[in-house]
Design an enzyme around this catalytic site. Structure first.
Site, PDB file in Angstrom:
ATOM      1  N   GLU A  82       0.979  -1.084   0.061  1.00 52.56           N
ATOM      2  CA  GLU A  82      -0.015   0.030  -0.072  1.00 52.56           C
ATOM      3  C   GLU A  82       0.897   1.242   0.023  1.00 52.56           C
ATOM      4  O   GLU A  82       0.485   2.167  -0.659  1.00 52.56           O
ATOM      5  CB  GLU A  82      -1.024  -0.156   1.087  1.00 52.56           C
ATOM      6  CG  GLU A  82      -1.806  -1.002   1.101  1.00 52.56           C
ATOM      7  CD  GLU A  82      -1.398  -2.358   1.736  1.00 52.56           C
ATOM      8  OE1 GLU A  82      -0.423  -2.617   2.028  1.00 52.56           O
ATOM      9  OE2 GLU A  82      -2.344  -3.322   1.782  1.00 52.56           O
ATOM     10  N   PRO A 288       6.337 -17.347  -0.798  1.00 54.54           N
ATOM     11  CA  PRO A 288       5.003 -16.937  -0.041  1.00 54.54           C
ATOM     12  C   PRO A 288       4.677 -15.632   0.397  1.00 54.54           C
ATOM     13  O   PRO A 288       5.374 -14.860   0.869  1.00 54.54           O
ATOM     14  CB  PRO A 288       5.237 -18.140   1.219  1.00 54.54           C
ATOM     15  CG  PRO A 288       6.618 -17.927   1.439  1.00 54.54           C
ATOM     16  CD  PRO A 288       7.429 -17.521   0.227  1.00 54.54           C
ATOM     17  N   ARG A 289       3.450 -15.514   0.527  1.00 56.65           N
ATOM     18  CA  ARG A 289       2.741 -14.354   1.040  1.00 56.65           C
ATOM     19  C   ARG A 289       3.007 -13.988   2.493  1.00 56.65           C
ATOM     20  O   ARG A 289       3.646 -12.946   2.743  1.00 56.65           O
ATOM     21  CB  ARG A 289       1.381 -14.389   1.001  1.00 56.65           C
ATOM     22  CG  ARG A 289       0.573 -12.773   1.239  1.00 56.65           C
ATOM     23  CD  ARG A 289       0.748 -11.904   0.351  1.00 56.65           C
ATOM     24  NE  ARG A 289      -0.056 -10.764   0.536  1.00 56.65           N
ATOM     25  CZ  ARG A 289       0.023  -9.761  -0.405  1.00 56.65           C
ATOM     26  NH1 ARG A 289       0.811  -9.530  -1.441  1.00 56.65           N
ATOM     27  NH2 ARG A 289      -0.749  -8.656  -0.046  1.00 56.65           N
ATOM     28  N   GLY A 328      10.238  -7.680   1.750  1.00 54.34           N
ATOM     29  CA  GLY A 328      11.008  -6.611   1.109  1.00 54.34           C
ATOM     30  C   GLY A 328      11.751  -6.906  -0.228  1.00 54.34           C
ATOM     31  O   GLY A 328      12.397  -5.948  -0.707  1.00 54.34           O
ATOM     32  N   GLU A 329      11.660  -8.265  -0.530  1.00 57.46           N
ATOM     33  CA  GLU A 329      12.836  -8.479  -1.518  1.00 57.46           C
ATOM     34  C   GLU A 329      11.749  -8.981  -3.184  1.00 57.46           C
ATOM     35  O   GLU A 329      12.521  -9.365  -3.994  1.00 57.46           O
ATOM     36  CB  GLU A 329      13.574  -9.764  -1.196  1.00 57.46           C
ATOM     37  CG  GLU A 329      14.608  -8.919  -0.420  1.00 57.46           C
ATOM     38  CD  GLU A 329      16.038 -10.165  -0.239  1.00 57.46           C
ATOM     39  OE1 GLU A 329      16.943  -9.745  -0.534  1.00 57.46           O
ATOM     40  OE2 GLU A 329      15.544 -11.451   0.151  1.00 57.46           O
ATOM     41  N   ASN A 354      -2.225  -8.522  -7.079  1.00 59.19           N
ATOM     42  CA  ASN A 354      -2.162  -7.595  -8.226  1.00 59.19           C
ATOM     43  C   ASN A 354      -1.125  -8.001  -9.384  1.00 59.19           C
ATOM     44  O   ASN A 354      -0.311  -8.547  -8.899  1.00 59.19           O
ATOM     45  CB  ASN A 354      -1.911  -5.972  -7.850  1.00 59.19           C
ATOM     46  CG  ASN A 354      -0.622  -5.635  -7.657  1.00 59.19           C
ATOM     47  OD1 ASN A 354       0.113  -5.425  -8.679  1.00 59.19           O
ATOM     48  ND2 ASN A 354      -0.156  -5.524  -6.505  1.00 59.19           N
ATOM     49  N   GLU A 357       2.664  -5.349 -10.322  1.00 58.98           N
ATOM     50  CA  GLU A 357       4.127  -5.458  -9.960  1.00 58.98           C
ATOM     51  C   GLU A 357       5.043  -6.485 -11.122  1.00 58.98           C
ATOM     52  O   GLU A 357       6.150  -5.788 -11.542  1.00 58.98           O
ATOM     53  CB  GLU A 357       4.431  -6.104  -8.776  1.00 58.98           C
ATOM     54  CG  GLU A 357       3.841  -5.016  -7.766  1.00 58.98           C
ATOM     55  CD  GLU A 357       3.536  -5.370  -6.332  1.00 58.98           C
ATOM     56  OE1 GLU A 357       3.458  -6.821  -6.043  1.00 58.98           O
ATOM     57  OE2 GLU A 357       3.243  -4.506  -5.540  1.00 58.98           O
TER      58      GLU A 357
END
Length: 442
Positions: A82, A288-289, A328-329, A354, A357
């Site tokens: 976000e 993974p999420r 963060g990667e 989404n 990206e």
């Protein structure tokens, strides 16, 4: 139901008195009872490395920075995704003379990233806990003129207290997953009470607008404005880390399973076994999420006969599967992998993630059929040949192998995706106009 894509041209009237809710009253009472334990909760999280050692008191409303003079817009974006999506909106807002913006986030990762990337004129702070003291101190100190929640960040006490002070509330880029919508539908009174406190709601597309109306949003205050993600930037990538991983991968064919959820890893593992039956040195990067699930996923992959290396342990990508269990990667993995399956889409209830990206990073997009969160976008991508739907492990393996072996087909998929995204409605201008229209007249 139709919605005009034009921006709001004038300030809207305050929302009528929202409906009451027994569950909202229960939440307010429960959080009041928990008020003495806020610091204890945060210290325990700090001991587990889940809070910012230097700044965790901000979550108690202990603020050290002064409020700037003049109008102040408060915008909340909970985490990295976000936060990155609102960077263009932040730039649009601070470009207006005399406007300052307070950006709040929740996670340590988001704080580190946003501090380095926000434009001049934006103050970055942690969101307070949804407890009486922290919320009161936060609102009393910052006294925002407009409050903007991004996507579906609903903290009942914070929203209730903001509305009670007469501060206009905006829900920007309003988005709610299929699972979240079902959960809110089980508490319709609370959903109406929360949504009814927003002065305006900006949905990215008609499907999401309809979902919000079904939950009790006032259709007269809801408008389709396009997505903020259309103008989003590429995810951050550490060039040194990318070079190191590329060297470790060497010339092996590689593909990515991004943001997977429970139940999807088994399908991805079956697909990768089929890929390796044809291309024995193929590498799967599995991100993974929720990286905290790495242990269970690694065990599942091992049981499936796939050897695993873990990113979090600093291991080299020299196994069948490289488990990207870090935060963060994701930009690194999209840059590295020419093919990406976007998770959250194989099983019902999640609604997909989404496609912006992977497209921005030049990775060919695969997805399952459960993409209700971005139904309009994926329908356009599929129709234009900019994404490839897959229904099971066999279909996934077949597409991955075809794209590994056919660089021209892969490039065509990426180009078509970028063409579709270039025609997406950019919600930044309309959303910034809406927010600025709600500022008090000087």
């Amino acid at each position: 139901m139709t919605h005009s894509p034009a921006p709001f041209a004038a300030p809207m009237a305050p929302p009528p008195r929202p409906p009451g809710s027994a569950l909202l009253a229960l939440w307010l009472g429960t959080t009041a009872a928990l008020a003495p334990f806020g610091a204890t909760i945060l210290r325990r999280r700090l001991a587990r490395g889940k809070e910012d050692a230097a700044r965790w008191p901000e979550k108690l409303g202990r603020i050290t920075l002064p409020r700037p003079e003049g109008a102040l817009i408060w915008l909340h974006a909970v985490s990295v995704g976000e936060g990155l999506s609102v960077l263009p909106l932040l730039r649009a807002l601070v470009a207006r003379a005399g406007t300052r913006v307070l950006l709040t986030c929740t996670t340590v990762t988001a704080m580190g990233l946003m501090q380095a990337r926000v434009p001049e004129g934006v103050i970055v702070q942690y969101l307070p806990l949804d407890l009486p003291g922290p919320v009161t101190r936060f609102l009393s100190h910052w006294r925002p003129d407009v409050a903007v929640m991004v996507e579906s960040e609903f903290w009942p006490r914070l929203i209730h207290a903001t509305h009670a002070r007469g501060i206009p509330l905006v829900l920007a880029n309003a988005r709610m997953s299929e699972g979240s919508a079902r959960a809110w539908a089980r508490v319709p009174g609370l959903a109406r009470a929360i949504l009814g406190r927003f002065t305006a709601l900006a949905a990215p597309d008609a499907a999401m607008a309809a979902r919000l109306v079904a939950l009790g949003a006032d259709q007269a205050r809801l408008q389709v404005m396009g997505t903020l993600k259309r103008a989003a930037e590429r995810l951050p990538v550490d060039p040194a880390a990318l070079a190191q991983v590329r060297a470790g991968v060497g010339g092996r064919p590689v593909w990515l399973a991004a943001s997977t959820h429970p139940g999807e890893e088994a399908v991805v593992a079956e697909a990768h076994r089929a890929v390796r039956a044809v291309s024995p040195d193929a590498l799967l990067i599995l991100a993974p999420r929720h990286p905290a699930r790495a242990g269970e996923i690694a065990a599942q992959l091992s049981t499936a006969g796939l050897d695993v290396a873990l990113r979090s342990r600093g291991e080299a990508p020299d196994a069948a599967v490289y488990l990207a269990d870090t935060l963060g990667e994701m930009g690194l993995w999209f840059d590295l992998c020419p093919i990406a399956f976007v998770g959250g889409s194989l099983l019902p209830g999640i609604g997909g993630h989404n496609a912006y990206e992977p497209a921005l990073h030049g990775s060919a997009i695969l997805h399952g059929r459960h993409v209700g969160n971005f139904a309009d976008l994926y329908a356009r991508l599929d129709a234009a040949g900019g994404a490839q739907p897959v229904v099971d492990a066999g279909a996934m393996a077949a597409v991955v192998l075809r794209l590994m072996q056919d660089g021209a087909a892969r490039a065509a998929l990426v180009a078509a995706a970028r063409d579709v995204l270039a025609t997406e409605a950019d919600g930044v201008a309309a959303t910034s106009d809406l927010i600025l229209s709600l500022l008090p007249a000087v």
